[in-house]
Design a protein around this motif. Structure first.
Motif, PDB file in Angstrom:
ATOM      1  N   THR A   7      44.535  38.445  39.540  1.00  0.00           N
ATOM      2  CA  THR A   7      44.031  39.215  38.399  1.00  0.00           C
ATOM      3  C   THR A   7      45.308  40.039  38.066  1.00  0.00           C
ATOM      4  N   PHE A   8      46.378  40.185  38.646  1.00  0.00           N
ATOM      5  CA  PHE A   8      47.499  40.960  38.089  1.00  0.00           C
ATOM      6  C   PHE A   8      48.229  40.378  36.812  1.00  0.00           C
ATOM      7  N   LEU A   9      47.892  39.051  37.067  1.00  0.00           N
ATOM      8  CA  LEU A   9      48.675  38.047  35.842  1.00  0.00           C
ATOM      9  C   LEU A   9      47.654  37.963  34.873  1.00  0.00           C
ATOM     10  N   GLY A  10      46.477  38.743  34.960  1.00  0.00           N
ATOM     11  CA  GLY A  10      45.592  38.681  33.790  1.00  0.00           C
ATOM     12  C   GLY A  10      44.516  37.458  33.972  1.00  0.00           C
ATOM     13  N   LEU A  11      44.357  37.015  34.951  1.00  0.00           N
ATOM     14  CA  LEU A  11      43.447  35.690  34.954  1.00  0.00           C
ATOM     15  C   LEU A  11      42.418  36.074  35.760  1.00  0.00           C
ATOM     16  N   GLY A  12      41.119  35.401  35.392  1.00  0.00           N
ATOM     17  CA  GLY A  12      40.035  35.460  36.423  1.00  0.00           C
ATOM     18  C   GLY A  12      39.037  36.640  36.090  1.00  0.00           C
ATOM     19  N   LEU A  13      39.282  37.997  36.549  1.00  0.00           N
ATOM     20  CA  LEU A  13      38.187  38.716  36.301  1.00  0.00           C
ATOM     21  C   LEU A  13      38.581  39.537  35.071  1.00  0.00           C
ATOM     22  N   SER A  14      37.598  40.160  34.506  1.00  0.00           N
ATOM     23  CA  SER A  14      37.467  40.906  33.250  1.00  0.00           C
ATOM     24  C   SER A  14      38.201  42.240  33.263  1.00  0.00           C
ATOM     25  N   PRO A  15      39.011  42.292  32.470  1.00  0.00           N
ATOM     26  CA  PRO A  15      39.856  44.040  32.460  1.00  0.00           C
ATOM     27  C   PRO A  15      38.793  45.007  32.691  1.00  0.00           C
TER      28      PRO A  15
END
Length: 291
Positions: free
Chosen positions: A220-228
């Protein structure tokens, strides 16, 4: 008399590690329960924006400060930790189930054991982060997709331990007697071997938790998976990187510290349960989810 006193002292020394493990495990469990229940029960309005309170340093009204939109970082951190614990629960249980099924299959025959061993070596040879990113895309992202991706990458070490336990149990006398009585290999694995694996499996699932939470935060830190828009520690840390140079240190410090404390609590809980149940050796602690 001296012999009796020595025996009593040695007995005290024997029980001390278990007593310490019980106390440490209880404290860790209480801490995890408080964090999860608090974050789960917080209303959605607690993380709404308030432009009048933007970029506030930690004060009594906002212990973790506020961000560039005026959102309370203490509330966001609790919400993010609750999300991480939820993902860790789904991923650890899923990984434990995969490890158990493959361990039972490995005990059914030599060919099945070779196939399971090959699968374990295959998954261990691929870096976690690479397979996590690929599987998160395959499962469509979101909370369930991230949990599934972590589950399908965190089973090999536990499966290897379950397989080793099954191989050891296969040489037991009561297993040979069951075979002579005509019971099938699968029935022996389920009815005679599975009950001995439950403590080891439960401890393994608990020890997968820290790795699952850290890897959830990483992707999620890399911007993958969960919505912002969804509160998650990885998203909070990723967003805070843009504001550290402006002196807003609290945006990353407090969420990162809270994540570290929760991960450490799960590690202490799993290690304490390992001591209490007497499953495995201390060298194996923490090896369930590592690559």
């Amino acid at each position: 008399m001296a012999l009796g006193e020595n025996g009593f002292k040695s007995q005290q020394r024997y029980h001390n590690p278990r007593k310490r493990a019980l106390i440490r495990g209880s404290l860790a469990l209480i801490w995890i329960a408080i964090v999860w229940l608090t974050g789960f029960m917080l209303p959605a309005e607690s993380t709404l924006t308030s432009l009048m309170d933007r970029n506030l340093a930690p004060v009594w009204a906002h212990p973790f400060g506020t961000d560039w939109l005026g959102r309370d970082m203490f509330m966001r951190t609790l919400k993010g930790l609750a999300t991480s614990i939820q993902v860790g629960l789904l991923a650890a249980c899923g990984g434990g189930l995969v490890a158990l099924l493959l361990g039972l299959v490995a005990a059914s025959g030599k060919l099945a054991d070779r196939i399971v061993s090959w699968l374990i070596d295959l998954f261990l040879s691929v870096p976690h982060l690479v397979s996590l990113v690929m599987l998160a895309f395959v499962f469509g992202g979101g909370l369930s997709g991230v949990a599934a991706a972590i589950a399908f990458t965190h089973w090999p070490n536990l499966a290897r331990i379950v397989r080793a336990e099954m191989i050891q149990l296969k040489s037991a006398d009561y297993i040979h007697i069951s075979r002579r009585l005509g019971q099938s290999r699968f029935r022996i694995a389920v009815h005679h071997m599975l009950p001995h694996l439950v403590p080891q499996l439960f401890v393994g699932i608990l020890l997968i938790f820290p790795h699952a939470i850290l890897h959830e935060a990483a992707i999620t830190f890399l911007g993958l998976g969960l919505s912002p828009q969804q509160p998650a520690i990885g998203i909070i840390l990723s967003e805070s990187m843009r504001y550290l140079s402006a002196g807003m240190w609290w945006l990353a410090f407090f969420p990162g510290l809270a994540l570290l404390l929760v991960v450490r609590a799960f590690d202490v809980l799993g290690s304490s349960l390992k001591v209490l149940t007497g499953t495995g050796s201390s060298r194996e602690v923490g090896s369930y989810g590592s690559s």
